[in-house]
Write a protein that holds these residues in place. Structure first.
Motif, PDB file in Angstrom:
ATOM      1  N   GLU A 116      23.938  41.222  34.697  1.00 31.49           N
ATOM      2  CA  GLU A 116      24.702  40.631  35.240  1.00 31.49           C
ATOM      3  C   GLU A 116      24.820  39.032  34.800  1.00 31.49           C
ATOM      4  N   ALA A 117      23.787  38.514  34.517  1.00 27.23           N
ATOM      5  CA  ALA A 117      23.920  37.010  34.303  1.00 27.23           C
ATOM      6  C   ALA A 117      24.699  36.766  33.022  1.00 27.23           C
ATOM      7  N   HIS A 118      24.912  37.892  32.204  1.00 31.02           N
ATOM      8  CA  HIS A 118      25.974  37.846  30.922  1.00 31.02           C
ATOM      9  C   HIS A 118      27.521  38.260  31.131  1.00 31.02           C
ATOM     10  N   LEU A 119      27.521  38.747  32.194  1.00 30.41           N
ATOM     11  CA  LEU A 119      28.956  39.142  32.535  1.00 30.41           C
ATOM     12  C   LEU A 119      29.914  38.126  32.720  1.00 30.41           C
ATOM     13  N   ASP A 120      31.207  38.173  32.656  1.00 34.15           N
ATOM     14  CA  ASP A 120      32.133  37.366  32.832  1.00 34.15           C
ATOM     15  C   ASP A 120      32.207  36.777  34.505  1.00 34.15           C
ATOM     16  N   THR A 121      31.626  37.782  35.204  1.00 34.57           N
ATOM     17  CA  THR A 121      31.376  37.488  36.726  1.00 34.57           C
ATOM     18  C   THR A 121      29.986  37.154  37.157  1.00 34.57           C
ATOM     19  N   ALA A 122      29.237  36.568  36.136  1.00 34.70           N
ATOM     20  CA  ALA A 122      27.920  36.171  36.469  1.00 34.70           C
ATOM     21  C   ALA A 122      27.868  35.149  37.704  1.00 34.70           C
ATOM     22  N   GLY A 123      26.889  35.447  38.759  1.00 31.77           N
ATOM     23  CA  GLY A 123      26.704  34.794  39.873  1.00 31.77           C
ATOM     24  C   GLY A 123      27.579  35.134  41.047  1.00 31.77           C
ATOM     25  N   VAL A 124      28.669  35.684  40.774  1.00 36.37           N
ATOM     26  CA  VAL A 124      29.561  36.283  41.897  1.00 36.37           C
ATOM     27  C   VAL A 124      29.002  37.618  42.506  1.00 36.37           C
ATOM     28  N   PRO A 125      28.711  37.652  43.742  1.00 32.21           N
ATOM     29  CA  PRO A 125      28.626  38.659  44.435  1.00 32.21           C
ATOM     30  C   PRO A 125      29.244  40.030  44.085  1.00 32.21           C
ATOM     31  N   ASP A 126      28.955  41.430  43.838  1.00 29.40           N
ATOM     32  CA  ASP A 126      29.705  42.474  43.760  1.00 29.40           C
ATOM     33  C   ASP A 126      30.697  42.559  44.624  1.00 29.40           C
ATOM     34  N   PRO A 127      32.066  43.335  44.551  1.00 31.16           N
ATOM     35  CA  PRO A 127      33.078  43.440  45.642  1.00 31.16           C
ATOM     36  C   PRO A 127      32.370  44.477  46.726  1.00 31.16           C
ATOM     37  N   ASP A 128      32.875  44.286  47.867  1.00 34.95           N
ATOM     38  CA  ASP A 128      32.363  45.073  49.064  1.00 34.95           C
ATOM     39  C   ASP A 128      33.636  46.190  48.822  1.00 34.95           C
ATOM     40  N   LEU A 129      34.876  45.692  48.825  1.00 34.44           N
ATOM     41  CA  LEU A 129      35.987  46.604  48.852  1.00 34.44           C
ATOM     42  C   LEU A 129      36.931  46.583  47.710  1.00 34.44           C
ATOM     43  N   LEU A 130      37.111  47.780  47.155  1.00 36.25           N
ATOM     44  CA  LEU A 130      38.096  47.855  45.932  1.00 36.25           C
ATOM     45  C   LEU A 130      39.466  48.632  46.379  1.00 36.25           C
ATOM     46  N   ILE A 155      38.469  35.922  34.166  1.00 38.83           N
ATOM     47  CA  ILE A 155      37.578  36.784  33.727  1.00 38.83           C
ATOM     48  C   ILE A 155      38.319  37.599  32.612  1.00 38.83           C
ATOM     49  N   GLY A 156      37.751  38.201  31.506  1.00 42.79           N
ATOM     50  CA  GLY A 156      38.298  38.675  30.405  1.00 42.79           C
ATOM     51  C   GLY A 156      38.298  37.905  29.226  1.00 42.79           C
ATOM     52  N   ASP A 157      38.726  38.478  28.024  1.00 40.98           N
ATOM     53  CA  ASP A 157      38.695  37.713  26.881  1.00 40.98           C
ATOM     54  C   ASP A 157      39.920  36.774  26.620  1.00 40.98           C
ATOM     55  N   ILE A 158      39.989  35.693  26.855  1.00 40.50           N
ATOM     56  CA  ILE A 158      41.113  34.892  26.772  1.00 40.50           C
ATOM     57  C   ILE A 158      41.516  34.447  25.341  1.00 40.50           C
ATOM     58  N   GLN A 162      39.103  35.109  41.390  1.00 40.38           N
ATOM     59  CA  GLN A 162      38.861  35.502  39.873  1.00 40.38           C
ATOM     60  C   GLN A 162      40.146  36.465  39.336  1.00 40.38           C
ATOM     61  N   ILE A 163      40.835  36.173  38.484  1.00 39.35           N
ATOM     62  CA  ILE A 163      41.929  36.627  37.872  1.00 39.35           C
ATOM     63  C   ILE A 163      41.503  37.541  36.597  1.00 39.35           C
ATOM     64  N   ALA A 164      41.554  38.756  36.532  1.00 41.49           N
ATOM     65  CA  ALA A 164      41.338  39.277  35.313  1.00 41.49           C
ATOM     66  C   ALA A 164      42.484  39.520  34.305  1.00 41.49           C
ATOM     67  N   LEU A 165      42.365  38.831  33.105  1.00 45.74           N
ATOM     68  CA  LEU A 165      43.594  38.749  32.166  1.00 45.74           C
ATOM     69  C   LEU A 165      42.885  39.072  30.894  1.00 45.74           C
ATOM     70  N   ASN A 166      43.257  40.215  30.245  1.00 51.43           N
ATOM     71  CA  ASN A 166      42.976  40.656  28.966  1.00 51.43           C
ATOM     72  C   ASN A 166      41.501  40.956  29.305  1.00 51.43           C
ATOM     73  N   TYR A 167      41.317  41.973  30.415  1.00 51.37           N
ATOM     74  CA  TYR A 167      40.164  42.216  30.895  1.00 51.37           C
ATOM     75  C   TYR A 167      39.869  43.738  30.777  1.00 51.37           C
ATOM     76  N   TYR A 191      42.924  42.398  39.186  1.00 48.79           N
ATOM     77  CA  TYR A 191      43.315  42.946  37.732  1.00 48.79           C
ATOM     78  C   TYR A 191      44.767  42.873  37.606  1.00 48.79           C
ATOM     79  N   ALA A 192      45.204  41.899  36.670  1.00 49.00           N
ATOM     80  CA  ALA A 192      46.365  41.614  36.296  1.00 49.00           C
ATOM     81  C   ALA A 192      46.960  42.053  35.014  1.00 49.00           C
ATOM     82  N   PHE A 193      45.810  42.201  34.156  1.00 43.83           N
ATOM     83  CA  PHE A 193      46.371  42.590  32.740  1.00 43.83           C
ATOM     84  C   PHE A 193      45.133  43.101  31.991  1.00 43.83           C
TER      85      PHE A 193
END
Ligand code: IPE
Ligand code: IPE
Ligand code: MG
Length: 237
Positions: free
Chosen positions: A164-178, A96-99, A126-131, A54-56
């Motif tokens: 899930e299929a319509h998120l920016d992360t579609a197809g990527v498994p959910d995080p195991d660790l945050l 990921i995010g609204d670029i 995945q880099i979250a920018l304007n996310y 999560y960068a921005f």
């Protein structure tokens, strides 16, 4: 040591790190950005398959104009440098995010990096920018509504997989660790849908000081947890 398949990190504490050194916040962002480079190398070496940072956030535009300008300049430089990092680590990069909110040259750099790195599959970064998670879910719902309107999707067909299929992360498994650095214990509008069963790890270390040893510490901590889903252990799932 079991390595989580997907690690997500809220990169927080750049400003306080700089302040503690009597330096301007921008210095913290420069160091934080540099730290992201070595993180990718470490993550790859440790055998983690997916990394999301999560960068921005959608809320970060509210910061002072000079601070936002500094961050934009850093993104410009980083997106260019990231081509080499992707080659080095055979790493695919996805923003990921609204670029669409970024200047055109930043959007172009994003497309170039994503296209260049699409050939790699050793690490998915995945880099979250304007996310913002609420923005991501709203955009997903809007896309689903369009499909219903056009008749290609029936309301009764909509389920968790549709979302899930319509998120920016579609197809990527959910995080195991945050992991959240910088001492705060909130999720700050990050991956609200995807974190449903993720283990959380907080550390007081500011992001520019979060190194490989700290990452290994977080993974060790993760290994001591017994993952449960609805009261059932992972191996019994
Ligand atoms: C994280 O560090 C970087 C961004 C959110 C862009 P901060 O800038 O939030 O640093 P602190 O939390 O004020 O110390
Ligand atoms: C979260 O950090 C967002 C990013 C790291 C990009 P912030 O510093 O913006 O979040 P809050 O304000 O502490 O919740
Ligand atoms: Mg912060």
């Amino acid at each position: 040591m079991t390595v989580p398949q997907h690690v997500a990190i809220i990169l927080d504490g750049n400003g306080r790190w700089a302040k503690a050194k009597g330096m301007p916040r921008s210095y913290g962002h420069i160091k934080g950005c540099a730290n992201l480079e070595s993180l990718c190398d470490d993550v790859k070496e440790l055998g983690i398959s997916y990394l999301t940072v999560y960068a921005f956030s959608t809320e970060n535009w509210k910061r002072s104009r000079p601070e936002v300008d500094t961050l934009m300049k850093l993104f410009r430089d980083y997106l260019k440098r990231c081509i080499k990092i992707s080659d080095r680590n055979e790493m695919r990069v996805k923003i990921i995010g609204d670029i669409s909110a970024f200047d055109q040259d930043i959007q172009d750099a994003i497309v170039k990096l994503e296209e260049h790195s699409a050939r790699y599959d050793k690490l998915y970064f995945q880099i979250a920018l304007n996310y913002g998670s609420r923005d991501e879910i709203s955009r997903a719902v809007r896309k689903i509504a369009e499909e219903v309107k056009s008749g290609s999707l029936l309301p009764e067909e909509i389920g968790p997989n549709t979302i899930e299929a319509h998120l920016d992360t579609a197809g990527v498994p959910d995080p195991d660790l945050l992991i959240r650095t910088g001492g705060e214990q909130r999720v700050s509008n990050f991956l609200l849908w995807q974190l449903a069963y993720t283990e959380f790890y907080y550390t007081d270390i500011y992001w520019p000081d979060f190194n490989r040893a700290e990452l290994v510490k977080a993974i060790d901590h993760y290994n001591q947890r017994e993952r449960r889903y609805g009261g059932v252990r992972e191996d019994k799932k």
